[in-house]
Motif scaffolding. Structure first.
Motif, PDB file in Angstrom:
ATOM      1  N   TYR A 198     -10.177   4.959   0.088  1.00  0.00           N
ATOM      2  CA  TYR A 198      -9.129   4.108   0.652  1.00  0.00           C
ATOM      3  C   TYR A 198      -9.664   3.302   1.831  1.00  0.00           C
ATOM      4  O   TYR A 198      -9.438   2.100   1.935  1.00  0.00           O
ATOM      5  N   ASP A 246      -6.539   3.840  -7.242  1.00  0.00           N
ATOM      6  CA  ASP A 246      -6.769   5.280  -7.199  1.00  0.00           C
ATOM      7  C   ASP A 246      -7.578   5.758  -8.390  1.00  0.00           C
ATOM      8  O   ASP A 246      -7.586   6.942  -8.739  1.00  0.00           O
ATOM      9  N   SER A 289      -3.101  -3.224  -2.225  1.00  0.00           N
ATOM     10  CA  SER A 289      -2.674  -2.069  -3.001  1.00  0.00           C
ATOM     11  C   SER A 289      -3.926  -1.365  -3.510  1.00  0.00           C
ATOM     12  O   SER A 289      -4.537  -1.787  -4.487  1.00  0.00           O
ATOM     13  N   THR A 332       2.699   4.335  -1.079  1.00  0.00           N
ATOM     14  CA  THR A 332       2.840   5.154  -2.280  1.00  0.00           C
ATOM     15  C   THR A 332       4.197   5.841  -2.315  1.00  0.00           C
ATOM     16  O   THR A 332       4.634   6.315  -3.354  1.00  0.00           O
ATOM     17  N   TYR A 333       4.841   5.915  -1.168  1.00  0.00           N
ATOM     18  CA  TYR A 333       6.174   6.509  -1.080  1.00  0.00           C
ATOM     19  C   TYR A 333       7.008   5.652  -0.151  1.00  0.00           C
ATOM     20  O   TYR A 333       6.588   5.324   0.956  1.00  0.00           O
ATOM     21  N   ARG A 378       0.807  -1.217   0.000  1.00  0.00           N
ATOM     22  CA  ARG A 378       0.000   0.000   0.000  1.00  0.00           C
ATOM     23  C   ARG A 378       0.840   1.267   0.000  1.00  0.00           C
ATOM     24  O   ARG A 378       0.301   2.374  -0.131  1.00  0.00           O
TER      25      ARG A 378
END
Length: 558
Positions: free
Chosen positions: A488, A481, A478, A318-319, A316
């Motif tokens: 979410y 989007d 995951s 994203t960064y 999950r």
């Protein structure tokens, strides 16, 4: 027609008719150009005064410089009477005064050669009218007054203040001194060489900020920036002192002319940044940047022998947040995980190797103890980095106590062997067998549905359904989007429900999985409706349902 055999470039007389379009005619341009002329003339101050008349404003700029010797040079585009020294050092173009083109202007000047005053009407700028040269009896220097539209919103004051901020001479506005600042204020270090001051800044967002100061005229030019590996960001700004070869693009002087001097300045900025980093207690330059730094300093030290510890990567994320660097342990090695499935699997294997004993989560215990770190390929090339073993997972094996390979369940997605072994290998061919009680393997559809994750769990594993649920979520959840996807939180709740059902089915059987699903659905959607202190009694089957809301002990039924 006879064709000439020799020509010379010339300026057409028609150019003067277009002079009002050479500059934008903004206050910023006007103040910058007039201030620069005062500085070149050797002035020690500049004074700006204003007088409002109706919807117009008379703005006067006065300096105590050497004055103007020849009034004809002032109104001749491209002509100037600057000294030879000034011509060499500044490359004046004789165009700055024409930033006033189109405006009613009065110029009065006293120099060693004499004094005069010119009243230039708007149409006189294009050569359509004569300009009378009048006598003038004033102090040495130059006074320029011009009409401009009034600005009640403070735009005029802001324009004067901006022109004065990094200007090297004191400037007053209606008798009050304007604040000035060092263009390199806040620099981590300042290096002066070849007529420029180079300021090196740490952790400063450059964006659209001016990077070059030409005696008060600030410009945006892309100067070098160097980013250390997951560490400091360095940038440069330049304050021009005396650099004749660095010139501006004419006539507007909004950018630096690209020549060898500019290329040399860019190189000097990089060298200044490297020199600043060199003075720090340690650095994390990439190997490529370090090689460049060594060109001018053979003894430039290598990057600090530190790496971030190995940490779990979630699907999950994203960064990918890099943890704090740590000095390398004596038994340091790199583990290069392929994806979140691999990362979650190795995380459990490292914990399993410690047998429930607390310890660093990135350490492998046992006969061949290792401390794993995250790979950073920007360091590849440093001898200390290349010497580290870099392990990857090459496979896994599942076996029973009798030594035979285990077989998966009928669905091919669940394995319950007695032993699980992860197979690792490094770049030198060394192999490592790491025992574990859990492995989760990627499957094409597992990113959106935990039922499709391939899970191996040893029969004697101590993991409970809650632990297993979290491993499945970490490895496989995951969120989408897409614009038409659920939020979410909604996606995570749905995935967590399915992961928990799968975990209970593996560890406790199908009935337990069904109950777990019902329990979670009930908790999410129904439980909050039951009044505090009351009990819901529910019986539900294909034959019928029975719901009762019971009172608490000692309380009468409603």
């Amino acid at each position: 027609m006879t064709i000439q055999t020799k020509l010379r470039a010339r300026v057409s007389p028609q150019v003067i008719s277009k002079v009002t379009r050479i500059f934008n005619g903004t206050l910023d341009d006007i103040f910058n150009e007039l201030f620069q002329n005062a500085r070149r003339a050797g002035a020690t101050f500049v004074a700006v005064t204003t007088e409002h008349i109706g919807d117009a404003c008379i703005i006067t700029v006065t300096d105590d410089g050497a004055g103007i010797a020849n009034p004809a040079d002032l109104v001749s585009l491209g002509q100037s009477d600057w000294s030879d020294e000034c011509q060499t050092r500044e490359d004046p173009a004789g165009m700055g005064f024409f930033s006033l083109a189109g405006l009613d202007t009065v110029v009065s000047s006293t120099s060693a050669a004499g004094a005069f005053s010119l009243a230039i009407s708007g149409d006189a700028w294009t050569g359509e009218a004569d300009i009378d040269v009048l006598p003038w009896d004033g102090p040495p220097g130059t006074q320029i007054a011009f009409h401009f539209a009034a600005f009640p919103d403070g735009k005029l004051e802001r324009a004067v203040a901006a022109a004065a901020r990094f200007y090297p001479l004191p400037v007053s506005y209606n008798g009050e001194g304007l604040p000035s600042a060092d263009f390199l204020e806040g620099a981590h270090s300042v290096i002066e060489r070849d007529g420029v001051r180079i300021g090196v800044f740490r952790q400063r967002h450059v964006g659209q900020m001016p990077t070059v100061n030409f005696h008060g005229v600030t410009l945006i030019h892309a100067l070098p920036q160097i980013k250390e590996v997951h560490h400091a960001q360095w940038s440069a700004r330049v304050d021009i002192l005396d650099a004749p070869d660095l010139v501006l693009v004419l006539p507007a002087r909004k950018e630096i002319y690209r020549n060898a001097a500019l290329e040399r300045l860019v190189t000097q900025c990089r060298e200044a940044i490297f020199a600043t980093i060199r003075a720090e207690p340690f650095h994390r330059l990439s190997f490529e940047d370090w090689l460049e730094a060594k060109v001018n300093d053979e003894d430039y030290p290598e990057a600090s022998r530190e790496l971030p510890p190995l940490h779990t990567v979630h699907a999950r994320d994203t960064y990918r947040d890099i943890p704090k660097f740590e000095p390398l342990a004596a038994n340091a090695a790199i583990y290069d995980e392929a994806d979140s499935y691999d990362s979650v699997t190795i995380e459990r294997a490292l914990a399993f190797s410690r047998g429930g004993v607390d310890g660093e989560p990135h350490c492998l215990a046992g006969a061949q103890p290792l401390t794993f770190y995250t790979p950073l390929r920007q360091f590849a090339g440093y001898p200390w980095y290349d010497a580290l073993s870099c392990y990857i997972r090459t496979g896994e094996s599942f076996s029973q106590d009798d030594g035979f390979q285990t077989r998966s369940d009928d669905d091919g997605l669940t394995f319950r062997p007695d032993r699980i072994t992860l197979e690792l290998a490094d770049q030198h061919g060394r192999r490592l067998a790491v025992p574990s009680d859990f492995a989760i393997l990627e499957n094409d559809d597992a990113w959106s549905d935990p039922d499709y994750a391939r899970i191996a769990l040893a029969r004697t594993s101590s993991l409970d359904p809650g632990d297993l649920t979290e491993f499945i979520i970490d490895a496989a959840f995951s969120p989408s989007d897409d614009a038409d996807a659920d939020s979410y939180d909604t996606q995570e709740t749905r995935f967590r429900h399915d992961a928990a059902v799968r975990a209970h089915a593996i560890l406790e059987g199908e009935d337990a999985a069904i109950l777990a699903g019902i329990r979670m659905a009930f908790a999410d959607r129904v439980a909050w409706r039951i009044p505090k202190g009351r009990t819901l009694q529910l019986t539900w089957s294909g034959e019928g349902t029975d719901l009762k809301l019971l009172a608490t002990a000692g309380e009468a039924r409603p």
